[in-house]
Design a protein around this motif. Structure first.
Motif, short mmCIF file in Angstrom:
data_model
loop_
_atom_site.label_atom_id
_atom_site.label_comp_id
_atom_site.label_asym_id
_atom_site.label_seq_id
_atom_site.Cartn_x
_atom_site.Cartn_y
_atom_site.Cartn_z
N PHE A 66 0.84 -1.19 0.00
CA PHE A 66 0.00 0.00 0.00
C PHE A 66 0.88 1.24 0.00
CE2 PHE A 66 0.79 -1.13 4.39
CZ PHE A 66 1.00 0.08 5.04
N VAL A 67 0.26 2.38 -0.31
CA VAL A 67 0.96 3.66 -0.31
C VAL A 67 0.37 4.51 0.80
CG1 VAL A 67 1.41 5.78 -1.61
CG2 VAL A 67 1.44 3.57 -2.78
N ALA A 68 1.23 5.07 1.64
CA ALA A 68 0.82 6.00 2.69
C ALA A 68 1.97 6.94 2.98
CB ALA A 68 0.42 5.24 3.96
N ARG A 69 1.64 8.19 3.14
CA ARG A 69 2.63 9.23 3.49
C ARG A 69 3.82 9.24 2.54
NH1 ARG A 69 -0.01 13.00 6.06
NH2 ARG A 69 -1.19 12.19 7.80
N ASN A 70 3.53 9.21 1.24
CA ASN A 70 4.55 9.29 0.18
C ASN A 70 5.55 8.15 0.21
OD1 ASN A 70 3.40 11.71 -0.70
ND2 ASN A 70 4.62 12.88 0.75
N ARG A 71 5.11 7.00 0.70
CA ARG A 71 5.97 5.83 0.77
C ARG A 71 5.20 4.60 0.32
NH1 ARG A 71 7.27 9.45 4.51
NH2 ARG A 71 9.46 9.75 5.03
N ILE A 72 5.91 3.67 -0.30
CA ILE A 72 5.32 2.38 -0.65
C ILE A 72 5.74 1.41 0.45
CG2 ILE A 72 5.21 0.52 -2.34
CD1 ILE A 72 6.11 2.57 -4.46
N CYS A 94 4.50 -14.49 12.21
CA CYS A 94 5.00 -13.12 12.41
C CYS A 94 4.25 -12.11 11.55
CB CYS A 94 6.48 -13.05 12.03
SG CYS A 94 7.54 -14.14 12.96
N ALA A 95 4.42 -10.86 11.93
CA ALA A 95 4.00 -9.72 11.13
C ALA A 95 5.26 -8.95 10.78
CB ALA A 95 3.03 -8.84 11.91
N SER A 96 5.34 -8.47 9.55
CA SER A 96 6.54 -7.76 9.10
C SER A 96 6.11 -6.55 8.27
CB SER A 96 7.38 -8.71 8.23
OG SER A 96 8.39 -8.01 7.56
N ILE A 97 6.88 -5.48 8.40
CA ILE A 97 6.63 -4.30 7.57
C ILE A 97 7.97 -3.73 7.10
CG2 ILE A 97 6.50 -2.68 9.52
CD1 ILE A 97 4.21 -1.26 7.83
N SER A 98 8.00 -3.29 5.85
CA SER A 98 9.21 -2.70 5.29
C SER A 98 8.81 -1.68 4.22
CB SER A 98 10.12 -3.77 4.68
OG SER A 98 9.45 -4.44 3.64
N LEU A 99 9.78 -0.86 3.84
CA LEU A 99 9.60 0.12 2.77
C LEU A 99 10.01 -0.50 1.44
CD1 LEU A 99 11.13 3.29 4.47
CD2 LEU A 99 8.71 2.91 3.91
N PRO A 104 11.40 7.26 0.72
CA PRO A 104 12.42 7.88 1.57
C PRO A 104 12.46 7.22 2.95
CG PRO A 104 10.49 9.30 1.42
CD PRO A 104 10.25 8.14 0.51
N PRO A 105 13.59 7.31 3.65
CA PRO A 105 13.71 6.71 4.98
C PRO A 105 12.75 7.35 5.99
CG PRO A 105 15.84 7.51 4.18
CD PRO A 105 14.80 7.98 3.22
N THR A 106 12.42 6.57 7.01
CA THR A 106 11.56 7.09 8.07
C THR A 106 11.64 6.19 9.30
OG1 THR A 106 9.34 7.85 8.62
CG2 THR A 106 9.49 5.81 7.38
N TRP A 107 11.24 6.74 10.43
CA TRP A 107 11.01 5.96 11.64
C TRP A 107 9.60 5.41 11.56
CZ3 TRP A 107 14.67 4.74 15.11
CH2 TRP A 107 15.83 5.52 15.13
N MET A 132 16.28 3.94 11.76
CA MET A 132 15.59 4.54 10.63
C MET A 132 15.36 3.46 9.57
SD MET A 132 14.60 7.65 9.43
CE MET A 132 15.57 8.88 10.22
N MET A 133 14.13 3.32 9.13
CA MET A 133 13.81 2.33 8.10
C MET A 133 14.22 2.85 6.73
SD MET A 133 10.12 0.90 9.31
CE MET A 133 10.12 -0.40 8.09
N GLU A 134 14.75 1.97 5.90
CA GLU A 134 15.16 2.34 4.54
C GLU A 134 14.66 1.31 3.55
OE1 GLU A 134 19.21 3.58 3.91
OE2 GLU A 134 19.48 3.96 6.04
N ALA A 135 14.35 1.77 2.35
CA ALA A 135 13.95 0.88 1.26
C ALA A 135 15.20 0.15 0.75
CB ALA A 135 13.31 1.70 0.15
N PRO A 136 15.02 -0.98 0.05
CA PRO A 136 16.18 -1.68 -0.51
C PRO A 136 16.86 -0.81 -1.56
CG PRO A 136 14.16 -2.61 -1.37
CD PRO A 136 13.77 -1.61 -0.32
N ARG A 137 18.17 -0.93 -1.66
CA ARG A 137 18.91 -0.22 -2.69
C ARG A 137 20.15 -1.03 -3.07
NH1 ARG A 137 21.57 1.17 1.36
NH2 ARG A 137 22.00 2.95 2.55
#
Length: 188
Positions: A66-72, A94-99, A104-107, A132-137
């Protein structure tokens, strides 16, 4: 718009295993995002997951984007694999969440809530980033938050058939309530 795109065959996020399990007519999972007020980037996401037990037992992971606050975001319900190098022991639900890229990075300071009229207060499971969470790169994987459902008896009950939180037609409904802020370490 993001959710509508996911309904098109070329953009479906349903795994091949889930397509086989659910047959030719796949009812897409319902993901609804609501943005909150304030300066902490609040949002809530309601998920309605179809064929929950069947998909978990065979696929071992249900991915929801999903998309929220300018992040996927990628949110997953999963059974920790035997070769996992992260988080809870193998076999844990488990439950897991990632960007996802190009977010962009975020807490993240969030909680999962199982809505049920019988329970007061509602069962909750905390998801908070330790960094700080970061998307894969390139060759660096995404930062992810992974929490064992065993941390709360109501969430632990999801792994059993007959759980009061899973409807008779195998539909699971739950909500993610999040703020994009550094978590308070004193709050559980």
């Amino acid at each position: 718009m993001f959710q509508r795109l996911r309904l098109l065959p070329q953009f479906k996020t349903v795994s091949g295993a889930d397509q086989i399990i659910l047959g030719g007519t796949i009812t897409p999972d319902d993901v609804t995002v609501e943005l909150g007020a304030g300066t902490e980037g609040a949002f809530s996401t309601t998920f309605v997951v179809h064929q929950f037990h069947k998909r978990m037992m065979i696929s071992k992971e249900i991915r929801l984007e999903f998309v929220a606050r300018n992040r996927i975001w990628r949110f997953s319900l999963l059974i920790t694999p035997d070769d996992a190098w992260y988080g809870p022991p193998p076999g844990s639900w488990c439950a897991s969440i990632s960007l996802q890229e190009p977010s962009p990075p975020t807490w993240l300071d969030a909680r999962l809530v199982l809505p049920d009229a019988q329970d007061s207060p509602l069962p909750q499971l905390r998801l908070k980033s330790k960094q700080m969470m970061e998307a894969p790169r390139k060759d660096v994987p995404a930062t992810q938050v992974v929490v064992a459902m065993d941390d709360n008896p109501a969430f632990a009950s999801l792994q059993y058939s007959g759980s009061s939180y899973v409807s008779a037609d195998e539909t699971l409904k739950f909500r993610l309530e999040a703020k994009l802020r550094k978590p308070d370490p004193t709050v559980l």
